[in-house]
Design a protein around this motif. Structure first.
Motif, short mmCIF file in Angstrom:
data_model
loop_
_atom_site.label_atom_id
_atom_site.label_comp_id
_atom_site.label_asym_id
_atom_site.label_seq_id
_atom_site.Cartn_x
_atom_site.Cartn_y
_atom_site.Cartn_z
N MET A 138 0.74 -1.52 0.03
CA MET A 138 0.15 0.36 -0.06
C MET A 138 1.23 1.36 -0.35
O MET A 138 0.99 2.56 -0.56
CB MET A 138 -1.06 -0.08 1.11
CG MET A 138 -2.36 -1.46 1.07
SD MET A 138 -2.79 -1.27 -0.51
CE MET A 138 -3.58 -2.71 -0.52
N HIS A 139 2.21 0.79 0.99
CA HIS A 139 3.14 2.46 0.55
C HIS A 139 3.68 2.95 -1.04
O HIS A 139 3.97 3.38 -1.31
CB HIS A 139 4.03 1.85 1.81
CG HIS A 139 5.21 3.11 2.16
ND1 HIS A 139 5.98 2.96 2.76
CD2 HIS A 139 4.73 4.62 1.51
CE1 HIS A 139 7.08 3.92 3.20
NE2 HIS A 139 5.74 5.11 1.63
N ILE A 140 4.00 1.35 -1.50
CA ILE A 140 4.70 1.43 -2.51
C ILE A 140 3.63 1.99 -3.92
O ILE A 140 3.91 2.53 -4.94
CB ILE A 140 4.73 -0.26 -3.05
CG1 ILE A 140 5.79 -0.82 -1.77
CG2 ILE A 140 5.97 -0.03 -3.99
CD1 ILE A 140 6.05 -2.20 -1.94
N LEU A 141 2.56 1.47 -3.49
CA LEU A 141 1.74 2.27 -3.97
C LEU A 141 1.09 3.15 -4.08
O LEU A 141 1.08 3.90 -5.49
CB LEU A 141 0.44 1.30 -3.62
CG LEU A 141 -1.50 0.87 -4.95
CD1 LEU A 141 -1.06 1.23 -6.43
CD2 LEU A 141 -1.88 0.28 -4.64
N GLU A 142 0.94 4.41 -3.12
CA GLU A 142 1.37 5.61 -2.25
C GLU A 142 1.93 5.91 -4.20
O GLU A 142 1.75 7.28 -4.37
CB GLU A 142 1.07 5.48 -1.51
CG GLU A 142 1.20 6.93 -0.79
CD GLU A 142 2.32 7.74 0.17
OE1 GLU A 142 2.54 6.66 1.08
OE2 GLU A 142 3.15 8.07 0.03
N HIS A 143 3.33 5.75 -3.72
CA HIS A 143 4.21 6.78 -4.14
C HIS A 143 4.43 6.15 -5.49
O HIS A 143 4.49 7.40 -6.79
CB HIS A 143 5.54 5.34 -3.49
CG HIS A 143 6.33 6.01 -2.50
ND1 HIS A 143 7.26 7.54 -2.57
CD2 HIS A 143 6.35 6.42 -1.19
CE1 HIS A 143 7.96 6.90 -1.44
NE2 HIS A 143 6.75 7.14 -0.88
N SER A 144 3.67 4.88 -6.04
CA SER A 144 3.71 4.80 -7.49
C SER A 144 2.80 5.62 -8.50
O SER A 144 2.80 5.82 -9.56
CB SER A 144 3.62 3.48 -8.24
OG SER A 144 4.05 2.51 -6.77
N ASN B 89 13.90 1.95 0.47
CA ASN B 89 15.35 2.56 0.82
C ASN B 89 14.65 3.48 2.28
O ASN B 89 15.27 3.48 3.25
CB ASN B 89 16.45 3.38 -0.35
CG ASN B 89 16.45 2.55 -1.11
OD1 ASN B 89 16.94 1.37 -0.76
ND2 ASN B 89 16.78 3.06 -1.62
N GLU B 90 13.60 3.66 1.92
CA GLU B 90 13.23 4.83 2.99
C GLU B 90 12.17 3.97 4.60
O GLU B 90 12.72 5.29 5.23
CB GLU B 90 11.07 5.11 2.37
CG GLU B 90 11.00 6.88 2.80
CD GLU B 90 9.91 7.33 2.30
OE1 GLU B 90 8.73 6.46 2.44
OE2 GLU B 90 9.74 7.95 1.25
N MET B 91 12.25 2.53 4.41
CA MET B 91 11.90 2.63 4.70
C MET B 91 12.99 1.32 5.67
O MET B 91 12.59 0.92 6.95
CB MET B 91 10.66 0.81 5.68
CG MET B 91 9.33 1.52 4.34
SD MET B 91 8.40 2.37 4.79
CE MET B 91 7.89 1.57 6.83
ZN LIG Z 1 6.86 6.35 1.44
#
Ligand SMILES: [Zn+2]
Length: 168
Positions: free
Chosen positions: A66-72, A166-168
């Motif tokens: 869900m976090h990856i999707l937010e960025h994508s 990298n962010e996490m």
């Molecule tokens: Zn983020």
């Protein structure tokens, strides 16, 4: 403008209207007829204009999708096909707030500006991003934001890379 309960405004039906003295605002709740999406509108004389769109995004596993999707979704869309419209907005807009956040059960995309033209432009970019993201056409976006193997030279050790990784 006068609003009437039960009336449809551009596809949104007014469900409730209330004067909220504490924040000097008239609050209105609309429901989108086609999708059931809810819209909260706060009318007041604040020069700050704020908009946010949010989605329920309960995770099904611990991959961080869900976090990856937010960025994508902020990596290019139908009307704004540039690689990083979000980065360009941060640099080129008069925004007073611009971000996206993933919580444990929801993802929100808030923007704010005191300039009306800038405000509507930011809203346009964000709405196009969340409803028409290029992730369906370009699968590399998810790999770039999620994780991928990285190897510069074949004698190097294989490493993981990815923006959210990298962010996490
Ligand atoms: Zn983020």
């Amino acid at each position: 403008m006068d609003y009437k309960i039960g009336t449809n405004y551009n596809g949104f039906v007014l469900v409730r209207e209330e004067n909220i003295k504490e924040v000097n605002s008239i609050a209105r709740i609309f429901e989108h007829e086609k999708t059931g999406a809810r819209l909260l509108h706060m009318e007041n004389d604040d020069t700050n204009k704020v908009f946010s769109i949010g989605f329920k995004t309960p995770p099904e596993d611990s991959t961080g999708v869900m976090h990856i999707l937010e960025h994508s979704v902020l990596c290019g869309s139908r009307k704004f096909p540039t690689k990083e419209p979000f980065v360009e907005l941060v640099k080129g807009s008069l925004n007073t707030f611009l971000n996206a956040m993933t919580f444990s059960d929801k993802t929100i995309y808030p923007i704010a500006s005191q300039n009306e033209k800038d405000f509507f432009n930011l809203m346009d970019v964000y709405l196009d991003a969340v409803f028409y993201p290029n992730i369906y056409k370009t699968k590399e976006i998810l790999m770039q934001e999620g994780w991928h193997y990285d190897l510069e030279k074949k004698e190097d050790e294989l490493t993981y890379k990815g923006v959210v990784y990298n962010e996490m």
